[in-house]
Design an enzyme around this catalytic site. Structure first.
Site, PDB file in Angstrom:
ATOM      1  N   THR A   1     -17.762 -59.120   1.436  1.00  0.00           N
ATOM      2  CA  THR A   1     -19.062 -59.762   1.556  1.00  0.00           C
ATOM      3  C   THR A   1     -20.129 -58.700   1.438  1.00  0.00           C
ATOM      4  OG1 THR A   1     -20.480 -61.105   2.970  1.00  0.00           O
ATOM      5  CG2 THR A   1     -18.911 -59.702   4.104  1.00  0.00           C
TER       6      THR A   1
ATOM      7  N   GLU B   1     -17.179 -64.046   7.246  1.00  0.00           N
ATOM      8  CA  GLU B   1     -16.554 -63.522   8.466  1.00  0.00           C
ATOM      9  C   GLU B   1     -15.993 -64.629   9.357  1.00  0.00           C
ATOM     10  OE1 GLU B   1     -19.387 -62.444   7.191  1.00  0.00           O
ATOM     11  OE2 GLU B   1     -19.748 -60.319   7.586  1.00  0.00           O
TER      12      GLU B   1
ATOM     13  N   LYS C   1     -30.253 -65.095  -0.575  1.00  0.00           N
ATOM     14  CA  LYS C   1     -29.103 -65.850  -1.059  1.00  0.00           C
ATOM     15  C   LYS C   1     -29.513 -66.712  -2.237  1.00  0.00           C
ATOM     16  CE  LYS C   1     -24.805 -67.354   0.769  1.00  0.00           C
ATOM     17  NZ  LYS C   1     -24.046 -68.108   1.730  1.00  0.00           N
TER      18      LYS C   1
ATOM     19  N   TRP D   1     -25.098 -63.387  -2.571  1.00  0.00           N
ATOM     20  CA  TRP D   1     -26.019 -62.467  -1.913  1.00  0.00           C
ATOM     21  C   TRP D   1     -26.672 -61.465  -2.848  1.00  0.00           C
ATOM     22  CZ3 TRP D   1     -27.639 -64.117   2.382  1.00  0.00           C
ATOM     23  CH2 TRP D   1     -26.791 -64.714   3.314  1.00  0.00           C
TER      24      TRP D   1
HETATM   25  P1  AMP Z   1     -21.359 -65.988   3.124  1.00  0.00           P
HETATM   26  O1  AMP Z   1     -20.722 -65.001   4.015  1.00  0.00           O
HETATM   27  O2  AMP Z   1     -21.643 -65.451   1.772  1.00  0.00           O
HETATM   28  O3  AMP Z   1     -20.615 -67.268   3.089  1.00  0.00           O
HETATM   29  O4  AMP Z   1     -22.803 -66.317   3.719  1.00  0.00           O
HETATM   30  C1  AMP Z   1     -22.982 -66.741   5.041  1.00  0.00           C
HETATM   31  C2  AMP Z   1     -24.453 -66.913   5.315  1.00  0.00           C
HETATM   32  O5  AMP Z   1     -25.005 -67.894   4.433  1.00  0.00           O
HETATM   33  C3  AMP Z   1     -24.800 -67.386   6.689  1.00  0.00           C
HETATM   34  O6  AMP Z   1     -24.819 -66.354   7.638  1.00  0.00           O
HETATM   35  C4  AMP Z   1     -26.177 -67.992   6.469  1.00  0.00           C
HETATM   36  O7  AMP Z   1     -27.164 -66.994   6.415  1.00  0.00           O
HETATM   37  C5  AMP Z   1     -26.033 -68.601   5.089  1.00  0.00           C
HETATM   38  N1  AMP Z   1     -25.630 -70.000   5.182  1.00  0.00           N
HETATM   39  C6  AMP Z   1     -24.402 -70.536   5.061  1.00  0.00           C
HETATM   40  N2  AMP Z   1     -24.435 -71.869   5.182  1.00  0.00           N
HETATM   41  C7  AMP Z   1     -25.724 -72.200   5.400  1.00  0.00           C
HETATM   42  C8  AMP Z   1     -26.423 -73.435   5.629  1.00  0.00           C
HETATM   43  N3  AMP Z   1     -25.800 -74.615   5.616  1.00  0.00           N
HETATM   44  N4  AMP Z   1     -27.747 -73.375   5.833  1.00  0.00           N
HETATM   45  C9  AMP Z   1     -28.406 -72.189   5.843  1.00  0.00           C
HETATM   46  N5  AMP Z   1     -27.818 -71.012   5.619  1.00  0.00           N
HETATM   47  C10 AMP Z   1     -26.488 -71.001   5.406  1.00  0.00           C
END
Ligand code: AMP
Length: 550
Positions: free
Chosen positions: A187, A332, A440, A445
């Site tokens: 990540t 994570e 995002k 990311w």
């Molecule tokens: P990832 O590890 O790439 O799956 O990203 C996780 C992060 O994406 C989280 O810590 C949030 O900042 C963002 N995220 C995931 N789902 C949502 C959601 N439904 N609404 C807002 N942010 C989200």
């Protein structure tokens, strides 16, 4: 006193064995890179996974060795999920959208022994091979007729289907310790290099149980599931494992993620449940609206990875009778943390209240504990008002990072998510901000700090701040705010051109705003939240927000 239950380890291969025994005839349909639709059954998946496990052993893979994949969602990728993890190796799903420098870093850091790739990623693989310190074995996920005509000198490349054909399906999945590592996903952090999240067999199986539940992703043997979320992004939110556990049909879209291709697949395969980020659903809904199409089978869609806009929830639910499941999670967290599914007393609420509720990321699934704390780490109340740093813990939450075990991300045993949230009395969590400095875009990311570092290399730049600005298609896009050096006539286009080849194309900021200075906090830190407040609508002055009915 010890309980008297059997001590059967929770293993990834047991999911496959269950599917083979109880759902042998259930289908897996994949749109392939070759362009055609491939279909077979769980019995075939199980047999071919065993063949591939034999093949990996034949290639000299030992327990714990990493098997990299650069692949779309498809049946061969799924076979590798089981062949690698089930045999005691570690499946390492690699995100092909990353910049080649990051890809090279990840492959070196993970020390992938073998890298299996879909043919569409051949150019990436060739560029990668030229940068790696030692030779790796590449496996092209195709049949002998589709093997690349010319392979760069010094590169070892095998054919996936030739390996399958050369190996028998007589293979007994080893009885591993359930805490053995099963898969690895990197990540992108706020800065520096990506970090590896290493899942175990136990964490994966426990996550599968929890994520399949009715108030979570709500999956059953009567479902036809389309994971649009990539298998290289947190194991497609666990759906390949869930499908085996519950015996659901799986429909893989391969590389065709545009609205038209997705709609055709959904209708042809009578998909009942799909899952993906809002950007993908924008494309699908736009296609459906433009061509007057309907969904005849789809009943539910999981929307996560970024906030689900109310307009999207309204469109799915009011126009198409497709229930929206807004979910939140992280790499994570394997990834499912919360899902927004109603409690019975909420069903009778007026429509606007229900839509306000669905804008929240939802309540924790069993296994995930969460809390919000203030800057001093003090617990904040669940009153729907107080907002603070969101911390979580649970058996499928990572404790530390791969090959960086000395790093201690946990705070008092809790994992800091980098999200800022409030939680209401019913336990519904809503993200209000982000404390981590990242953007995002389309579910992937972008590091603001990396972009600022590049900008600061330009001789005309005094200081730079990069923020996430709302975007109607990509959810967020980078906006660069620049203080020029005195006397510098630096222009926007020149600065943007400066990013070419230094970052992945899709990382390049969409725009630059020159400012006189930045708001600073007490310690002299740029107050990004103030900048976000001021500039968040830079790309989307009037976000299309359909108002909920009622
Ligand atoms: P990832 O590890 O790439 O799956 O990203 C996780 C992060 O994406 C989280 O810590 C949030 O900042 C963002 N995220 C995931 N789902 C949502 C959601 N439904 N609404 C807002 N942010 C989200």
């Amino acid at each position: 006193m010890k309980g008297l239950m059997m001590e059967q380890p929770l293993l990834v291969a047991s999911l496959l064995m269950h599917a083979q025994r109880h759902h042998a005839d259930q289908e897996i349909v994949s749109r392939r890179v070759e362009g055609d639709l491939h279909r077979y059954r769980f019995a075939d998946l199980a047999a071919r996974s065993r063949r591939m496990a034999n093949a990996l052993g034949g290639l000299g893979l030992r327990p714990g060795d990493r098997v990299g994949t650069l692949a779309w969602n498809g049946y061969r990728h799924m076979e590798l999920y089981f062949a690698a993890s089930g045999s005691g190796a570690v499946l390492h799903t690699i995100n092909p959208r990353l910049h080649i420098d990051q890809l090279a870093y990840i492959v070196e850091h993970a020390d992938d022994r073998v890298i299996c790739f879909d043919l569409s990623f051949l150019p990436i693989v060739e560029a990668l091979a030229a940068r790696l310190s030692g030779p790796r074995l590449f496996v092209a996920m195709c049949d002998p007729d589709h093997m690349p005509a010319a392979i760069p000198p010094g590169m070892s490349m095998l054919c996936y289907e030739a390996l399958i054909d050369a190996n028998g399906d007589d293979y007994a999945w080893p009885l591993l310790d359930e805490n053995t590592a099963s898969s690895l996903c990197y990540t992108s952090g706020t800065t520096g290099n990506p970090k590896g999240v290493l899942y175990s067999h136990r964490s994966t199986v426990l996550h599968t149980y929890a994520a399949a539940l009715p108030d979570a992703l709500n999956c059953s043997a009567r479902d036809s599931i389309l994971p649009v979320v990539p298998m290289f992004h947190v194991n497609a939110w666990g759906l390949p494992y869930i499908a085996c556990m519950v015996g659901a049909k799986l429909v893989f879209p391969g590389p065709a993620l545009d609205g038209k291709s997705l709609h055709e697949l959904i209708e042809a395969e009578q998909v009942t449940l799909s899952a993906g980020v809002p950007t993908v659903w924008q494309g699908l809904l736009a296609h459906v609206a433009e061509h007057g199409r309907r969904f005849t089978s789809m009943r539910r869609t999981v929307i996560g990875g970024a906030p689900c806009p109310t307009a999207m929830a309204v469109q799915f639910q009011e126009h198409h009778q497709v229930e929206v499941l807004h979910a939140w999670g992280m790499t994570e967290l394997s990834p499912v943390g919360t899902v927004c599914s109603f409690k019975s007393h909420q069903l009778s609420m007026p429509a606007d209240a229900r839509y306000a509720l669905q804008a929240k990321q939802g309540r924790a699934v069993f296994g995930i504990d969460m809390k919000i704390v203030d800057a001093e780490g003090k617990d904040l109340p669940w009153d729907g008002e107080a907002a603070g740093n969101l911390l979580v813990r649970g058996p499928w939450v990572s404790r530390t990072y791969f090959r960086d075990e000395a790093s201690e991300p946990l705070e008092d045993g809790w994992f800091p998510t980098g999200d800022v949230a409030r939680i209401d009395r019913d336990g519904f969590m809503q993200i209000t901000d982000r404390s981590k400095d990242v953007i995002k875009s389309g579910g992937e990311w972008i590091s603001s700090i990396d972009l600022e570092n590049v900008a600061c290399l330009h001789p005309g730049v005094a200081s730079a701040a990069c923020i996430a600005a709302r975007h109607p298609k990509w959810d967020e896009r980078p906006l660069l705010l620049i203080v020029r050096k005195p006397g510098s006539g630096l222009a926007k286009d020149e600065l943007l051109a400066f990013f070419d080849s230094k970052v992945a194309k899709w990382w390049k900021p969409d725009d630059v705003v020159f400012v006189d200075g930045f708001p600073l906090g007490a310690t002299g830190k740029v107050l990004k939240n103030k900048l976000r407040e001021q500039f968040q609508h830079h790309y989307a002055p009037a976000m299309t927000q359909a108002s909920p009915p009622g």
